[in-house]
Design a protein around this motif. Structure first.
Motif, PDB file in Angstrom:
ATOM      1  N   VAL A  57     -18.907 -18.587  12.629  1.00 10.17           N
ATOM      2  CA  VAL A  57     -19.524 -19.833  12.036  1.00 10.17           C
ATOM      3  C   VAL A  57     -20.418 -19.599  11.058  1.00 10.17           C
ATOM      4  O   VAL A  57     -20.587 -20.114   9.847  1.00 10.17           O
ATOM      5  N   HIS A  58     -21.615 -18.758  11.423  1.00  6.40           N
ATOM      6  CA  HIS A  58     -22.661 -18.340  10.604  1.00  6.40           C
ATOM      7  C   HIS A  58     -22.224 -17.632   9.176  1.00  6.40           C
ATOM      8  O   HIS A  58     -22.435 -17.900   7.993  1.00  6.40           O
ATOM      9  N   TYR A  59     -21.209 -16.858   9.289  1.00 14.58           N
ATOM     10  CA  TYR A  59     -20.605 -16.114   8.045  1.00 14.58           C
ATOM     11  C   TYR A  59     -19.908 -17.081   7.305  1.00 14.58           C
ATOM     12  O   TYR A  59     -20.032 -16.934   6.098  1.00 14.58           O
ATOM     13  N   ALA A  60     -19.028 -17.915   7.708  1.00 12.40           N
ATOM     14  CA  ALA A  60     -18.397 -18.894   7.004  1.00 12.40           C
ATOM     15  C   ALA A  60     -19.180 -19.863   6.274  1.00 12.40           C
ATOM     16  O   ALA A  60     -18.913 -20.205   4.987  1.00 12.40           O
ATOM     17  N   ILE A  61     -20.423 -20.159   6.772  1.00 13.22           N
ATOM     18  CA  ILE A  61     -21.293 -21.089   6.182  1.00 13.22           C
ATOM     19  C   ILE A  61     -21.732 -20.712   4.884  1.00 13.22           C
ATOM     20  O   ILE A  61     -21.947 -21.027   3.724  1.00 13.22           O
ATOM     21  N   LYS A  81     -14.002 -30.135   2.292  1.00  8.05           N
ATOM     22  CA  LYS A  81     -14.242 -31.495   2.013  1.00  8.05           C
ATOM     23  C   LYS A  81     -13.836 -32.496   3.201  1.00  8.05           C
ATOM     24  O   LYS A  81     -12.838 -33.205   3.246  1.00  8.05           O
ATOM     25  N   ASN A  82     -14.201 -32.017   4.535  1.00  8.03           N
ATOM     26  CA  ASN A  82     -13.764 -32.639   5.729  1.00  8.03           C
ATOM     27  C   ASN A  82     -15.094 -32.618   6.686  1.00  8.03           C
ATOM     28  O   ASN A  82     -16.188 -32.469   6.337  1.00  8.03           O
ATOM     29  N   PHE A  83     -14.831 -32.938   8.182  1.00  8.99           N
ATOM     30  CA  PHE A  83     -15.856 -33.039   8.941  1.00  8.99           C
ATOM     31  C   PHE A  83     -16.698 -31.955   9.026  1.00  8.99           C
ATOM     32  O   PHE A  83     -17.771 -31.729   9.681  1.00  8.99           O
ATOM     33  N   LEU A  84     -15.973 -30.744   8.773  1.00  9.67           N
ATOM     34  CA  LEU A  84     -16.704 -29.449   8.949  1.00  9.67           C
ATOM     35  C   LEU A  84     -17.900 -29.205   8.267  1.00  9.67           C
ATOM     36  O   LEU A  84     -18.681 -28.483   8.326  1.00  9.67           O
ATOM     37  N   LYS A  85     -17.885 -30.159   7.231  1.00  7.34           N
ATOM     38  CA  LYS A  85     -18.990 -29.993   6.294  1.00  7.34           C
ATOM     39  C   LYS A  85     -20.526 -30.232   6.715  1.00  7.34           C
ATOM     40  O   LYS A  85     -21.276 -29.641   6.442  1.00  7.34           O
ATOM     41  N   PHE A  86     -20.410 -30.707   7.741  1.00  9.38           N
ATOM     42  CA  PHE A  86     -21.474 -31.013   8.477  1.00  9.38           C
ATOM     43  C   PHE A  86     -22.283 -29.830   8.954  1.00  9.38           C
ATOM     44  O   PHE A  86     -23.671 -29.766   8.775  1.00  9.38           O
ATOM     45  N   HIS A 124     -26.118 -28.736   7.888  1.00 13.84           N
ATOM     46  CA  HIS A 124     -27.166 -28.819   8.830  1.00 13.84           C
ATOM     47  C   HIS A 124     -27.853 -27.388   8.697  1.00 13.84           C
ATOM     48  O   HIS A 124     -29.092 -27.044   8.795  1.00 13.84           O
ATOM     49  N   HIS A 125     -27.131 -26.168   8.425  1.00 11.05           N
ATOM     50  CA  HIS A 125     -27.598 -24.867   8.329  1.00 11.05           C
ATOM     51  C   HIS A 125     -28.392 -24.687   6.837  1.00 11.05           C
ATOM     52  O   HIS A 125     -29.292 -24.129   6.788  1.00 11.05           O
ATOM     53  N   ALA A 126     -27.987 -25.504   6.045  1.00 12.22           N
ATOM     54  CA  ALA A 126     -28.613 -25.356   4.580  1.00 12.22           C
ATOM     55  C   ALA A 126     -29.891 -26.183   4.818  1.00 12.22           C
ATOM     56  O   ALA A 126     -30.892 -25.655   4.118  1.00 12.22           O
TER      57      ALA A 126
END
Length: 219
Positions: A162-166, A173-178, A182-184
């Protein structure tokens, strides 16, 4: 072999989206601080699979207990992830030694957040951590440790992915954008909040969720 000096204690790291910091003068040590994300992911996923297989095939775990212990281990990792990020990686750097440790462990990531070769620990350190976790869980929980270990390292691998992908990919452009948003918040607006990466549950429970922009505008 000398380590490069860290920025002064308390100094904020202005994000640089190109390049990579040099941590060591020694080229071998410096090379060992970089890794491809596939290496630690493969190690942790293999450890999880082998641990579950060994426990089940030797009759040390039943299918139901293995599943339950796996979830316990995974949940335990989310808390460890939060606590380490908040209290170890963002420790108060009130001495030169602490400043150097914090920068090497995490400050360099805040300064170069797009350096994808430093988004995970090197393979040698990954093997050491996995081995240490095995001994801790095995001798603390007995046979149940095989299930807990599997869930814990699976959680670790999930966090790394997850960290790498972020940091490497654009927000979907879906719910995963959260997760990206959050990390930004943690990297670019408020580094004293938003410590959860793979989940925000502990930020909600402990009270370190970023403030809502709409509430900030009203205040």
């Amino acid at each position: 072999m000398e380590q490069k000096a860290a920025p002064a204690s308390g100094q904020l790291h202005k994000p640089k989206h190109k390049g990579s910091a040099q941590l060591f003068d020694n080229p071998v040590l410096e090379r060992m601080t970089h890794t491809h994300i596939a290496a630690p992911l493969s190690i942790f996923f293999c450890v999880a699979i082998v641990s579950l297989y060994y426990g089940l095939s030797r009759g040390l775990l039943t299918g139901l207990s293995a599943f339950g212990l796996f979830l316990v281990g995974w949940f335990a990792f989310t808390l460890v992830e939060y606590l380490m990020h908040r209290f170890l990686y963002h420790m108060k750097t009130n001495t030169p030694g602490k400043a150097k440790f914090q920068y090497t462990m995490h400050g360099v990531h805040h300064e170069y957040p797009k350096d994808k070769t430093r988004l995970a620990m090197p393979p040698i350190l990954t093997v050491f951590v996995a081995s240490l976790l095995f001994f801790i869980f095995r001798f603390t929980f007995g046979n149940a440790g095989f299930g807990i270990l599997a869930g814990f390292v699976f959680g670790y691998a999930t966090y790394l992915f997850v960290h790498y992908a972020i940091h490497v990919y654009n927000p979907p452009k879906n719910f995963l954008k959260f997760w990206w948003h959050h990390h930004a918040q943690h990297h670019y607006r408020q580094d004293e909040v938003a410590f959860g990466v793979s989940t925000t549950i502990w930020d909600h429970i402990i009270g370190t969720m970023p403030e809502d922009k709409r509430q900030e505008a009203k205040s």
